[in-house]
Scaffold this motif. Structure first.
Motif, PDB file in Angstrom:
ATOM      1  N   ASN A 227       0.831  -1.198   0.000  1.00 34.00           N
ATOM      2  CA  ASN A 227       0.000   0.000   0.000  1.00 34.00           C
ATOM      3  C   ASN A 227       0.866   1.249   0.000  1.00 34.00           C
ATOM      4  O   ASN A 227       1.945   1.289   0.567  1.00 34.00           O
ATOM      5  CB  ASN A 227      -0.905   0.034   1.243  1.00 34.00           C
ATOM      6  CG  ASN A 227      -1.862  -1.134   1.234  1.00 34.00           C
ATOM      7  OD1 ASN A 227      -2.138  -1.694   0.188  1.00 34.00           O
ATOM      8  ND2 ASN A 227      -2.371  -1.487   2.388  1.00 34.00           N
TER       9      ASN A 227
ATOM     10  N   GLN B 164     -14.434   5.868  -3.578  1.00 34.18           N
ATOM     11  CA  GLN B 164     -14.346   6.828  -2.481  1.00 34.18           C
ATOM     12  C   GLN B 164     -15.403   6.498  -1.438  1.00 34.18           C
ATOM     13  O   GLN B 164     -16.480   5.991  -1.765  1.00 34.18           O
ATOM     14  CB  GLN B 164     -14.575   8.269  -2.976  1.00 34.18           C
ATOM     15  CG  GLN B 164     -13.481   8.826  -3.859  1.00 34.18           C
ATOM     16  CD  GLN B 164     -13.623   8.390  -5.296  1.00 34.18           C
ATOM     17  OE1 GLN B 164     -14.730   8.130  -5.755  1.00 34.18           O
ATOM     18  NE2 GLN B 164     -12.512   8.296  -5.998  1.00 34.18           N
TER      19      GLN B 164
ATOM     20  N   SER C  48     -11.859   8.029   2.544  1.00 32.26           N
ATOM     21  CA  SER C  48     -10.919   7.037   2.030  1.00 32.26           C
ATOM     22  C   SER C  48     -11.061   6.947   0.516  1.00 32.26           C
ATOM     23  O   SER C  48     -12.139   7.172  -0.030  1.00 32.26           O
ATOM     24  CB  SER C  48     -11.169   5.663   2.657  1.00 32.26           C
ATOM     25  OG  SER C  48     -12.463   5.191   2.338  1.00 32.26           O
ATOM     26  N   GLN C  49      -9.964   6.646  -0.134  1.00 29.30           N
ATOM     27  CA  GLN C  49      -9.961   6.465  -1.578  1.00 29.30           C
ATOM     28  C   GLN C  49      -9.101   5.256  -1.914  1.00 29.30           C
ATOM     29  O   GLN C  49      -8.024   5.071  -1.347  1.00 29.30           O
ATOM     30  CB  GLN C  49      -9.411   7.697  -2.293  1.00 29.30           C
ATOM     31  CG  GLN C  49      -9.252   7.509  -3.803  1.00 29.30           C
ATOM     32  CD  GLN C  49      -8.775   8.760  -4.480  1.00 29.30           C
ATOM     33  OE1 GLN C  49      -9.435   9.790  -4.458  1.00 29.30           O
ATOM     34  NE2 GLN C  49      -7.600   8.700  -5.093  1.00 29.30           N
ATOM     35  N   GLN C  50      -9.599   4.428  -2.822  1.00 27.67           N
ATOM     36  CA  GLN C  50      -8.835   3.291  -3.307  1.00 27.67           C
ATOM     37  C   GLN C  50      -8.747   3.380  -4.827  1.00 27.67           C
ATOM     38  O   GLN C  50      -9.717   3.759  -5.489  1.00 27.67           O
ATOM     39  CB  GLN C  50      -9.503   1.973  -2.926  1.00 27.67           C
ATOM     40  CG  GLN C  50      -9.615   1.728  -1.434  1.00 27.67           C
ATOM     41  CD  GLN C  50     -10.178   0.349  -1.143  1.00 27.67           C
ATOM     42  OE1 GLN C  50      -9.462  -0.641  -1.123  1.00 27.67           O
ATOM     43  NE2 GLN C  50     -11.477   0.282  -0.933  1.00 27.67           N
TER      44      GLN C  50
ATOM     45  N   ARG D 282      -4.239   2.632  -1.433  1.00 26.70           N
ATOM     46  CA  ARG D 282      -5.249   3.194  -0.539  1.00 26.70           C
ATOM     47  C   ARG D 282      -4.772   4.513   0.036  1.00 26.70           C
ATOM     48  O   ARG D 282      -3.582   4.687   0.301  1.00 26.70           O
ATOM     49  CB  ARG D 282      -5.557   2.228   0.617  1.00 26.70           C
ATOM     50  CG  ARG D 282      -6.152   0.904   0.175  1.00 26.70           C
ATOM     51  CD  ARG D 282      -6.469   0.052   1.394  1.00 26.70           C
ATOM     52  NE  ARG D 282      -7.107  -1.213   1.026  1.00 26.70           N
ATOM     53  CZ  ARG D 282      -6.461  -2.331   0.802  1.00 26.70           C
ATOM     54  NH1 ARG D 282      -5.149  -2.350   0.861  1.00 26.70           N
ATOM     55  NH2 ARG D 282      -7.118  -3.432   0.486  1.00 26.70           N
ATOM     56  N   GLU D 283      -5.721   5.407   0.274  1.00 22.62           N
ATOM     57  CA  GLU D 283      -5.440   6.684   0.919  1.00 22.62           C
ATOM     58  C   GLU D 283      -6.529   6.927   1.971  1.00 22.62           C
ATOM     59  O   GLU D 283      -7.712   6.699   1.712  1.00 22.62           O
ATOM     60  CB  GLU D 283      -5.456   7.822  -0.095  1.00 22.62           C
ATOM     61  CG  GLU D 283      -5.201   9.195   0.542  1.00 22.62           C
ATOM     62  CD  GLU D 283      -5.399  10.327  -0.440  1.00 22.62           C
ATOM     63  OE1 GLU D 283      -4.632  11.282  -0.403  1.00 22.62           O
ATOM     64  OE2 GLU D 283      -6.344  10.235  -1.255  1.00 22.62           O
ATOM     65  N   LEU D 284      -6.123   7.374   3.149  1.00 22.80           N
ATOM     66  CA  LEU D 284      -7.071   7.693   4.220  1.00 22.80           C
ATOM     67  C   LEU D 284      -6.760   9.102   4.707  1.00 22.80           C
ATOM     68  O   LEU D 284      -5.631   9.414   5.062  1.00 22.80           O
ATOM     69  CB  LEU D 284      -6.934   6.702   5.383  1.00 22.80           C
ATOM     70  CG  LEU D 284      -7.941   6.853   6.522  1.00 22.80           C
ATOM     71  CD1 LEU D 284      -9.347   6.563   6.040  1.00 22.80           C
ATOM     72  CD2 LEU D 284      -7.587   5.905   7.664  1.00 22.80           C
TER      73      LEU D 284
END
Length: 236
Positions: A6, A197, A207-209, A228-230
């Motif tokens: 990730n 999202q 969150s974004q995947q 992934r981004e949180l």
């Protein structure tokens, strides 16, 4: 088919055109629920959407402009001793809970022909394309584009490699990414991307995947990567 570790994802940048005062009027129209008025004002009777009918390497720039109207921003990017033109469309709109949402479309052209696009809609509900059972049906070195689309649905982005627009940035220092986020498999010719999202009201976390799938020139799957981004949202 194993993804890479990730890493951070790069959200699409707001085009510079959004800084112009006229965009404040357009945003207020969207937030007041006047979506059809806003689209007519922009000359965009067709809402922004993934270019599902477009063909990479064949669709002309004029076809995109005819569908969505003049782009909100245009810029040139150098890649492999050639120049790529990238056009941007950005539409804000009110979400179901009245939180501002947006649709974003970036299109890349080489000599006036489409070579890639990336679409993001922050108001879309979670999609089944990130389901582990669906991903498990895909086999690196065997699964075809048709099988991928059957398992995951149509992607939000496609591009011929190398490219300047896929989000997050692949192995190019673009989109605010200071280093390569994804290793492109040897022999990769095309990339598909799926975006998801989500927003947790209780924790105020977004969150974004982004799932990237790489194909060779015969349309066979070579590998994938899930990033992934949180982000913690500030209190209102």
């Amino acid at each position: 088919m194993n993804g890479l570790p990730n890493g951070p994802a790069s959200p699409p940048k707001t085009p510079d055109a959004m800084k112009h005062p006229c965009w404040l009027l357009l945003a207020s129209l969207a937030l007041s629920g006047c979506g059809s008025w806003r689209d007519a004002f922009l000359g965009r009777a067709t809402p922004l959407a993934p270019l599902e009918e477009a063909r990479l390497g064949q669709t002309a720039r004029e076809e995109i402009v005819h569908r969505y109207g003049p782009p909100d921003e245009v810029n040139a990017r150098n890649l492999d001793a050639t120049t790529r033109e990238v056009v941007f469309y950005f539409d804000p709109y009110p979400g179901a809970d009245q939180r501002p949402q947006y649709r974003f479309l970036a299109c890349e052209f080489s000599k006036g022909v489409l070579t890639g696009y990336s679409f993001v809609d922050t108001g879309q509900p979670p999609r089944a394309g990130f389901d582990e059972q669906a991903l498990a049906r895909l086999v690196r070195g065997q699964s075809t584009r048709r099988q991928v689309e059957s398992a995951l649905g149509r992607p939000e982005g496609k591009a011929l490699l190398p490219t300047t627009i896929t989000l997050p940035a692949l192995n190019l220092q673009l989109g605010g990414a200071p280093f390569p986020l994804t290793r492109i498999p040897d022999g990769a010719w095309e990339v598909w991307q799926y975006h998801q999202q989500a927003y947790d009201v209780a924790t105020r976390k977004a969150s974004q995947q982004t799932l990237s799938l790489f194909f060779d020139d015969h349309g066979v799957l070579l590998g994938s990567s899930l990033l992934r981004e949180l982000t913690t949202k500030p209190a209102p």
